[in-house]
Structure formats: structure tokens, C-alpha cells
Design a protein around this motif. Structure first.
Motif, short mmCIF file in Angstrom:
data_model
loop_
_atom_site.label_atom_id
_atom_site.label_comp_id
_atom_site.label_asym_id
_atom_site.label_seq_id
_atom_site.Cartn_x
_atom_site.Cartn_y
_atom_site.Cartn_z
N ALA A 24 -5.33 -3.92 5.52
CA ALA A 24 -6.55 -4.04 4.72
C ALA A 24 -6.35 -3.57 3.29
O ALA A 24 -7.24 -3.76 2.45
CB ALA A 24 -7.68 -3.26 5.37
N GLY A 25 -5.22 -2.96 2.99
CA GLY A 25 -4.94 -2.49 1.64
C GLY A 25 -5.49 -1.13 1.34
O GLY A 25 -5.55 -0.71 0.17
N LEU A 26 -5.89 -0.38 2.37
CA LEU A 26 -6.47 0.94 2.17
C LEU A 26 -5.43 2.05 2.22
O LEU A 26 -5.72 3.18 1.84
CB LEU A 26 -7.54 1.20 3.23
CG LEU A 26 -8.69 0.19 3.27
CD1 LEU A 26 -9.65 0.51 4.41
CD2 LEU A 26 -9.42 0.16 1.93
N GLU A 27 -4.24 1.74 2.74
CA GLU A 27 -3.12 2.68 2.75
C GLU A 27 -1.86 1.94 2.37
O GLU A 27 -1.78 0.70 2.46
CB GLU A 27 -2.94 3.33 4.13
CG GLU A 27 -3.97 4.38 4.46
CD GLU A 27 -3.53 5.26 5.64
OE1 GLU A 27 -2.32 5.57 5.72
OE2 GLU A 27 -4.39 5.62 6.45
N THR A 28 -0.86 2.69 1.95
CA THR A 28 0.43 2.09 1.60
C THR A 28 1.48 2.50 2.63
O THR A 28 1.49 3.65 3.08
CB THR A 28 0.90 2.53 0.20
OG1 THR A 28 0.94 3.96 0.15
CG2 THR A 28 -0.06 2.00 -0.86
N PRO A 29 2.38 1.60 2.98
CA PRO A 29 3.44 1.96 3.93
C PRO A 29 4.56 2.71 3.23
O PRO A 29 4.67 2.67 2.00
CB PRO A 29 3.92 0.59 4.43
CG PRO A 29 3.68 -0.32 3.28
CD PRO A 29 2.43 0.17 2.61
N ASP A 30 5.39 3.40 4.00
CA ASP A 30 6.58 4.04 3.43
C ASP A 30 7.61 2.99 3.05
O ASP A 30 8.35 3.15 2.09
CB ASP A 30 7.18 5.03 4.44
CG ASP A 30 6.23 6.16 4.78
OD1 ASP A 30 5.35 6.45 3.95
OD2 ASP A 30 6.35 6.74 5.87
N SER A 31 7.69 1.93 3.85
CA SER A 31 8.60 0.82 3.55
C SER A 31 8.04 -0.44 4.17
O SER A 31 7.16 -0.39 5.03
CB SER A 31 10.00 1.10 4.11
OG SER A 31 9.97 1.26 5.52
N GLY A 32 8.55 -1.59 3.73
CA GLY A 32 8.03 -2.87 4.19
C GLY A 32 6.83 -3.32 3.37
O GLY A 32 6.40 -2.63 2.43
#
Length: 558
Positions: free
Chosen positions: A48-56
């Protein structure tokens, strides 16, 4: 519509998931499946774009893909009314028409302005959405039975099911092209679950959902995206949830058969290697003994012995490969909760008696007076529409809400235990370990941690505070509290909410073995059918009783 590519996420030293890759196409309905705490909700927030991943990364097509996200544990603004909340999401047709008029007038003056052309395209899309929603807004509010609730009603006055319906209505009013639904059936009554099921089946966009309602999943999904028990990657299974269970079990059996075959092969090869080596050993008085034969024969048979040893070494190399680089891991089922009620005190035959009990708020009853008797060992399911008074009935029994009229009493030696649907009984600032130790005699750390391990709190997870737990983990902690309190009368308010399916099965098994009495508010047909001896149907006409065929047969002595 979107593709998740090699996503990984951690919080500090705690790895949530690794190397998640899958895709969702237009019109596809997929379920995310995995144990509580594996990262399903976190993954949805990233999509949903509310958090960012560490990678990918997440690739969306188109890049401005409209995503509607229904979260678990919806938080409304304090004092917010129903109308104010809906106004956050509703597309405004008049506003869109006014914006289009302004952009068109500006384009007449500057027809080559690329920024204005971009605004014109965006305004057209907004107008199209507003026109689409104008016709469906009433349908959505009517379908969720919100149309007759006054717009000025404070959200705090709504039932849990009404709050979920309101949140979902807000998501749908934004005309999303993709829906992310995190536990959409929680708190919904059976009628609303049926409406939601039918609405989802008619929806033309993509849907990714998390649900622990087995019947609901079987009815709506095309595929399952299952988290690996090892915490790395996911596996996609075509079909509904039952198809997934069948495929998973078949894969487990195949893997177990391959593992057993390999272990048998290793045993056979080890035995063969020992036999070959024994053959190569020189024997006193044998053909390789110089005392019994000439030198030529000695050399010949010694060479044959060396060849035999080489054969044994080759077999042993094969064994080393099978036990090392080529070893198959022994397959195991996902780690499951182990719940067991023990030390249940005996009670009298009459557990609860209500005599024209009237429940409600501010002197206004929610339904006609209730006169019911619950006897020892009964399993009673409370069903009915949201807001009819099922939770209020429990709160009245517990003394949290005063009666309006009539009376009730508990029988001899009754110790009630309450499982709340809102999870408000947990102190968010306490650790998991502190919660258990403060409410039990498990004062020894090792003993308390061993007990919590049965409820899937492993390692340092016992030192997490309640506010950092997933909703499923909080549900397991509340179940642990029920067990340590040694109660004999369970009041369960939607007990399956937030529990993963494996934990649901363990919980249902524990309830089957429970020697006390149970009242459970439930909207899960599968659970009600398997659990209830007696069903109380709450409605505007009062409470009507239905007995299961099995219970009738038991009473009649068949």
C-alpha cells in the motif's frame, strides 16, 4: 496490477520475512496465508506504500494504481462522526465538474501547456471516478446497513461490526482498482459476511486478502500465497483454501516419503559398505595367507582385497553425500499452538439463570427481555446481527454495564473468564512475560517462558510489549490468560478473530476437551456448526433457542 519482487523486512534484529516474490493480476483474488506474526499485515502495508522494505520493490501497473487498504484494528479520530469519516473518501462530483471547467478554461488560453494537459487528464480520471461512485455510493451504504444510521452519530457508539463495515465502506468509496483487505470479516455478522462475499465476487479489480474464515476463503479466492514456515519466500497454490490444504498435505506426504526413502537408502548403503569391508579383510588360513599358498596367489588375492576396499570407500562416499550436501530435511508441519485447559474447578448444575433480563444503554433496551438457563457443560453459540446486544449481554453479566430490568445470577462455584473482541483488557505497555506473571502463579521465569512457548511466544518474543504484537499474537496471549486463570465458565466474544487457521484448530480442540461451560459469540459458520450444542439467535424479537441434532440425540439418550 502489481508484482512483489524479492521483498525483505526486519525491525531491528527481528527478521519479519525474506525474499517474498509474487504477483496479482486484474480480476484475481488471492489470500495471504501464514501463522500469526509472519508478516502478512506488514507486507500489505508495504504494498500500500505505507512502509518501505529493507530490500526488494513493488512494481505497480499503472504507476498511479489506486489501492484501497482495509487495515486490522481501524483507528478512528476521537469524536469523529459517521458522516465526517465518510467525507474523507467520497468522490465529490460537483467539485470534479468545477475543476474540469477551470482546467478547460485555462487550456483555451494555453493549449500547448503540458502541465495543464496533465491536469486535464488527471481531472478527467477524477470525474470518471466520481461519476462511477455516484451510482454506487448508496448501494454500498445500503449493503453495509449504514444508510439509516444518522450521519451525526459518533463512531464510538457503533458496535465492532458496524465499525468494520464503516471502514470498508470508506475504502470502497475511493473507487480502488486493487483492494488489500486485512481481516475484513472480523466482527461482521453472518448476513454482512454473505453481503461482503457477494460484493467481492462481483468486483472486477484485484483483491489480496487476509482472512481466517475458512468458508469465506473457499467461496471467494482464486489462489493462495502461503508464507514458508521457515520465514523465507512464499509459495503460490491455485484454487481455494481447501485446494491449498489438499496440495500442501500432498506435498508434505511426498516430501516425507522422499525423506524416509533416503534414510532407508543410507541404512542400506552403510550395511553394504560394512559387508564389503568385511569381505576385504584378510583371514588367517585364507587364500591370501602366505602359509597356505604361493606368492603369486598372495599378490592376486591381496589385489582383489584392495579393489573391494575401493568399492567400500565409494559406497561410503555416497553415504557421506546423502548425509551432507545431498541430505533431505525431514519435513515438519508449521509450528502450532498447544493449548490445554487444566485444573478446572467443579461447578453446580445451574451455571447461569436470566429472568426477564433487559439489557441496553441509557434506559433503552436493545431487545426484549431475556429468560434463559445455561447448565453445566453446555456449549452455547450467540449469533445475530451487529449491534443487537450480544456483547452488551456479556458486559452486563460481568458487571460492566448495568441492567435495565430483570435479573440474573451465576450458579454455585462459577468462575467466569472473558475473552474480549476488542483486546482492551491487555496493558499495551507490559511485556508478554509480565502479563502472564502478573496474572498467574508462574513467578519463575523459566516456567513462565515454557508456558508461553506453548502459545508460540519463543525466545526474546516474551520481552516484547503488547503494543508491538500483531493482533493474532495478542489473541494468543489472551487465550494464555484464560488457561492460567483456571476458570470454569468461558465467555468468548468472537474468539476466532485474528487467530491464524492452525491456531483456530488448536483452540477448537482445547474447547472440545474443556470440562466447563461455554458461551461464545460467533459469526463463523464452520465454528458454530462444529462447536455449538445450543444456538441463541439474537434479534429485535428477542432471543430464540435452537438445539443441534447431536444435542437433541444426547438429551433423548439415543
Amino acid at each position: 496490477m502489481f508484482k512483489v519482487h524479492n521483498l525483505s523486512k526486519s525491525y531491528g534484529l527481528n527478521s519479519v520475512f525474506k525474499k517474498i516474490t509474487f504477483s496479482l493480476n486484474k480480476g484475481e483474488r488471492a489470500a495471504l496465508v501464514g501463522p500469526n506474526g509472519c508478516g502478512k499485515s506488514t507486507l500489505m502495508r508495504i504494498i500500500a506504500g505505507l512502509e518501505t522494505p529493507d530490500s526488494g520493490h513493488v512494481a505497480r501497473t499503472p504507476s498511479d494504481l489506486r489501492i484501497g487498504f482495509l487495515r486490522q484494528g481501524i483507528n478512528f479520530d476521537e469524536g469523529e462522526t459517521l458522516g465526517e469519516y465518510l467525507n474523507r473518501f467520497s468522490s465529490n462530483l460537483e467539485q470534479s465538474l468545477g475543476s474540469l471547467k477551470s482546467v478547460c478554461e485555462a487550456l483555451v488560453e494555453n493549449p500547448q501547456d503540458h502541465a495543464l494537459i496533465g491536469r486535464y487528464d488527471a481531472t478527467l480520471r477524477a470525474l470518471e471516478r466520481a461519476q462511477e461512485m455516484e451510482g454506487t455510493r448508496v448501494d454500498i451504504l445500503t449493503g453495509f446497513q449504514l444508510i439509516d444510521i444518522p450521519q451525526e452519530t459518533s463512531i464510538s457508539k457503533l458496535s465492532g461490526g458496524q465499525k468494520v463495515r464503516l471502514a470498508l465502506a470508506g475504502v470502497l468509496l475511493n473507487a480502488p482498482e486493487v483492494l488489500l483487505l486485512d481481516e475484513p470479516t472480523n466482527h461482521l455478522d453472518i448476513t454482512m459476511r454473505d453481503w461482503l462475499r457477494d460484493w467481492i465476487l462481483s468486483y472486477t479489480g484485484g483483491i489480496l486478502l487476509v482472512s481466517h474464515d475458512r468458508s469465506f476463503l473457499d467461496a471467494v479466492i482464486h489462489k493462495v500465497v502461503a508464507f514458508s514456515p521457515m520465514g523465507e519466500g512464499v509459495v503460490e497454490y491455485p484454487g481455494n483454501y481447501t485446494d491449498y490444504l489438499d496440495a500442501r498435505e500432498a506435498a508434505f506426504e511426498a516430501a516425507m516419503n522422499a525423506y524416509v526413502d533416503q534414510q532407508d537408502e543410507i541404512k542400506r548403503l552403510k550395511k553394504s559398505a560394512r559387508t564389503v569391508r568385511d569381505t576385504a579383510k584378510p583371514h588367517k588360513g585364507g587364500k591370501a595367507d602366505g602359509k597356505n599358498t604361493d606368492g603369486f596367489s598372495v599378490g592376486h588375492f591381496q589385489n582383489r582385497a584392495l579393489e573391494t576396499v575401493r568399492r567400500a570407500k565409494n559406497i561410503e562416499k555416497r553415504v557421506a553425500f546423502l548425509e551432507g550436501e545431498g541430505a533431505l530435511d525431514k519435513p515438519t508441519h508449521a509450528w502450532e499452538m498447544r493449548m490445554k485447559f487444566s485444573g478446572i474447578p467443579e461447578s453446580g448444575q445451574i451455571v447461569l439463570q436470566t429472568d426477564r433480563l433487559s439489557i441496553g444503554y441509557n434506559g433503552q433496551p436493545l431487545l426484549p427481555p431475556i429468560s434463559q438457563t445455561v447448565t453445566q457443560g453446555q456449549r452455547v453459540a450467540l449469533v445475530g446481527p451487529n449491534g443487537i446486544g450480544k456483547t452488551t449481554f456479556f458486559k452486563t453479566l460481568l458487571g460492566e454495564t448495568p441492567t435495565i430490568g430483570g435479573s440474573f445470577y451465576f450458579g454455585h462455584s462459577i468462575l467466569p473468564g472473558y475473552l474480549s473482541q476488542e483486546q482492551e483488557i491487555l496493558d499495551p505497555s507490559q511485556t508478554v512475560l509480565a502479563v502472564i506473571q502478573n496474572h498467574s502463579d508462574l513467578h519463575d521465569h523459566t516456567e513462565a517462558r515454557s508456558f508461553l512457548h506453548r502459545f508460540l511466544f519463543k525466545g526474546d518474543e516474551v520481552f516484547q510489549t503488547v503494543d508491538t504484537l500483531s493482533y493474532g499474537q495478542r489473541s494468543r496471549l489472551m487465550l494464555a490468560l484464560l488457561v492460567v486463570h483456571h476458570v470454569n465458565f468461558l465467555l468468548l466474544d468472537e474468539p476466532l478473530n485474528h487467530l491464524d487457521l492452525a491456531s483456530q484448530e488448536a483452540f477448537e480442540s482445547a474447547l472440545s476437551a474443556f470440562e466447563g461451560t461455554i458461551l461464545a459469540i460467533a459469526h463463523d459458520r464452520y465454528f458454530v456448526d462444529r462447536f455449538a450444542q445450543v444456538v441463541w439467535h439474537f434479534s429485535q424479537d428477542g432471543v430464540k433457542t435452537e438445539l443441534s441434532d447431536e444435542f437433541v440425540a444426547e438429551i433423548m439418550g439415543d
